[in-house]
Design an enzyme around this catalytic site. Structure first.
Site: not given
Ligand code: CO
Length: 134
Positions: A7, A79, A130
């Site tokens: 994502h 992020h 991440e």
């Molecule tokens: Co995230």
């Protein structure tokens, strides 16, 4: 080592308004809001055919994204999340290469109930990264 883009996360000042923008204006499928007290955020996921958008709003007094929102009052990209097969092996490889893992370096449970880690933006082209164990 990294796999799929899981994502892209966008911090927003108003989660309901952002969810509506993605649902009504952009015509996307949008999840219900979920509070993640351990992370100090409330999340909404936008499902796209090839990835997801994670809409994030602060939760509680000490939210880690409160300062980001002060600096970016109308929201902004926060992020990117890449999938890895083995998060501990990925962490050890990155640390050996000199990359900084945020926090205590131990994976936490992320928004999908899977282990996640965050990497310092200065080590990755100015972008907070991440990692999520797929
Ligand atoms: Co995230």
């Amino acid at each position: 080592m990294i796999g799929r883009l899981n994502h892209v996360a966008i911090v927003v000042p108003d989660l309901a308004a952002a969810a509506s923008t993605y649902r009504e204006t952009l015509g996307a499928q949008v999840s219900a809001a979920t509070d993640l007290p351990e992370h100090g955020v409330t999340t909404v996921f936008v499902e796209l055919p090839n990835t997801k958008i994670e809409l994030l709003a602060p939760l509680g007094e000490n939210s880690p994204i409160a300062r980001f929102l002060q600096a970016n009052p109308s929201g902004g990209m926060h992020h990117v999340c890449y999938e890895v097969e083995n998060i501990l092996a990925a962490r050890d490889r990155l640390k050996a290469a000199g990359a900084r893992v945020l926090g205590d370096g131990e994976p936490k449970t992320g928004a999908h109930g899977k282990p996640v880690l965050f990497l310092h933006p200065k080590d990755f082209c100015g972008t907070l990264v991440e990692l999520e164990q797929a």
